[in-house]
Design a protein around this motif. Sequence first.
Motif, PDB file in Angstrom:
ATOM      1  N   ARG A  16       0.862  -1.183   0.000  1.00  0.00           N
ATOM      2  CA  ARG A  16       0.000   0.000   0.000  1.00  0.00           C
ATOM      3  C   ARG A  16       0.892   1.223   0.000  1.00  0.00           C
ATOM      4  O   ARG A  16       1.674   1.433   0.929  1.00  0.00           O
ATOM      5  N   ARG A  37      -5.530   0.221 -13.706  1.00  0.00           N
ATOM      6  CA  ARG A  37      -6.726   0.015 -12.892  1.00  0.00           C
ATOM      7  C   ARG A  37      -7.476  -1.245 -13.342  1.00  0.00           C
ATOM      8  O   ARG A  37      -7.681  -1.443 -14.541  1.00  0.00           O
ATOM      9  N   LEU A  38      -7.857  -2.106 -12.399  1.00  0.00           N
ATOM     10  CA  LEU A  38      -8.623  -3.332 -12.685  1.00  0.00           C
ATOM     11  C   LEU A  38      -7.871  -4.293 -13.588  1.00  0.00           C
ATOM     12  O   LEU A  38      -8.472  -5.006 -14.390  1.00  0.00           O
ATOM     13  N   TRP A  50      -4.012  -5.178  -9.259  1.00  0.00           N
ATOM     14  CA  TRP A  50      -4.530  -3.890  -8.785  1.00  0.00           C
ATOM     15  C   TRP A  50      -5.713  -4.125  -7.847  1.00  0.00           C
ATOM     16  O   TRP A  50      -6.771  -4.544  -8.277  1.00  0.00           O
ATOM     17  N   MET A  51      -5.520  -3.835  -6.554  1.00  0.00           N
ATOM     18  CA  MET A  51      -6.572  -4.074  -5.565  1.00  0.00           C
ATOM     19  C   MET A  51      -7.392  -2.820  -5.298  1.00  0.00           C
ATOM     20  O   MET A  51      -8.589  -2.890  -5.024  1.00  0.00           O
ATOM     21  N   ALA A  52      -6.757  -1.661  -5.286  1.00  0.00           N
ATOM     22  CA  ALA A  52      -7.382  -0.387  -4.963  1.00  0.00           C
ATOM     23  C   ALA A  52      -6.453   0.711  -5.480  1.00  0.00           C
ATOM     24  O   ALA A  52      -5.314   0.415  -5.857  1.00  0.00           O
ATOM     25  N   PRO A  53      -6.907   1.970  -5.502  1.00  0.00           N
ATOM     26  CA  PRO A  53      -6.050   3.035  -6.048  1.00  0.00           C
ATOM     27  C   PRO A  53      -4.698   3.139  -5.333  1.00  0.00           C
ATOM     28  O   PRO A  53      -3.755   3.688  -5.902  1.00  0.00           O
ATOM     29  N   ASP A  54      -4.603   2.636  -4.105  1.00  0.00           N
ATOM     30  CA  ASP A  54      -3.343   2.738  -3.374  1.00  0.00           C
ATOM     31  C   ASP A  54      -2.849   1.364  -2.916  1.00  0.00           C
ATOM     32  O   ASP A  54      -2.098   1.277  -1.961  1.00  0.00           O
ATOM     33  N   ARG A 123     -10.662  -8.413 -10.983  1.00  0.00           N
ATOM     34  CA  ARG A 123     -11.863  -7.776 -10.443  1.00  0.00           C
ATOM     35  C   ARG A 123     -12.111  -8.266  -9.027  1.00  0.00           C
ATOM     36  O   ARG A 123     -12.150  -9.461  -8.782  1.00  0.00           O
ATOM     37  N   ARG A 124     -12.264  -7.321  -8.096  1.00  0.00           N
ATOM     38  CA  ARG A 124     -12.703  -7.679  -6.744  1.00  0.00           C
ATOM     39  C   ARG A 124     -14.206  -7.528  -6.716  1.00  0.00           C
ATOM     40  O   ARG A 124     -14.739  -6.501  -7.120  1.00  0.00           O
TER      41      ARG A 124
END
Lengths: 169, 112
Positions: A16, A37-38, A50-54, A123-124
Amino acid sequence: MADVRALGPLGMVTLRTDLAAAAGALRDGLGLDVPERLRIAGDTRRGAAWMAPDELLLFVAPGEGGAVAADLGRRLGEVPHLCADVSDLRVGFAVEGEGWREVLAKLSPADLHPDAFGSRAFRRTRLGQVAAAIWPEGDGAHVLVFRSFGDYTLRLLRQSAFDGAVGFF
Amino acid sequence: MLILFCPHCGVEADETELAPGGEAHLRREGPGSADEAFEGYLFGRVNPKGVHFERWRHAYGCGKWFLAARDTATMRVWGTYPASEAGPPDPLRDAVTADRPGWAWRDLGGAA
């Protein structure tokens, strides 16, 4: 229909930080690019998802998680970050064979059409009652859930495969 | 069934992927504020029929908070924006005004 099996032990590291600032360390340390992203760069043997923007989830060889996390932490130096070995946090499953899309689509609100969920997608989402990450790999897709949801997810996926195709995809 | 666009990960997220977070744009009344203001901050919530602003979290996805402008009666959604914004962006206000002239919500509102 599709075959469901548990993946063996995986090496996973969570990272993170400001992803743009970590690009250099990631390339030098693991030879991986920061995924869009994604998306996932690489695969479950060696990859960055990629899990999240950070947040990224890094896949490394089983047992290597601790060493990779320590090395990455050194390379990031002054960049504010959190980097930890989370190999035991989640378990993985493979859904393989014809119909794998329907096995997952029956359990999830995510758009799994080949146009939206093709190669490199990550994709989560929700599978049944639990949070999961899914991405196409090999002859099907891989699924990642928290370890305590492992039994539930395995049975859920097997039931979905057993119930057969609905013929949507 | 509500489908909201997550401005953080760019997913058209189904309602079952989201966790509701109540009313948006609450202003904290901390120590030193009047009792009435503190009570309003803790308990005072609007429950409008029509334009409403609320918080949502993409709980089964990226885990980030965002805000949504929605009509509680028709379920029409005008848009979403990151929870870091202090107020709805101008294009979104204009979209609401175009649909519901004279709308008002808390201290926000469109020109009649």
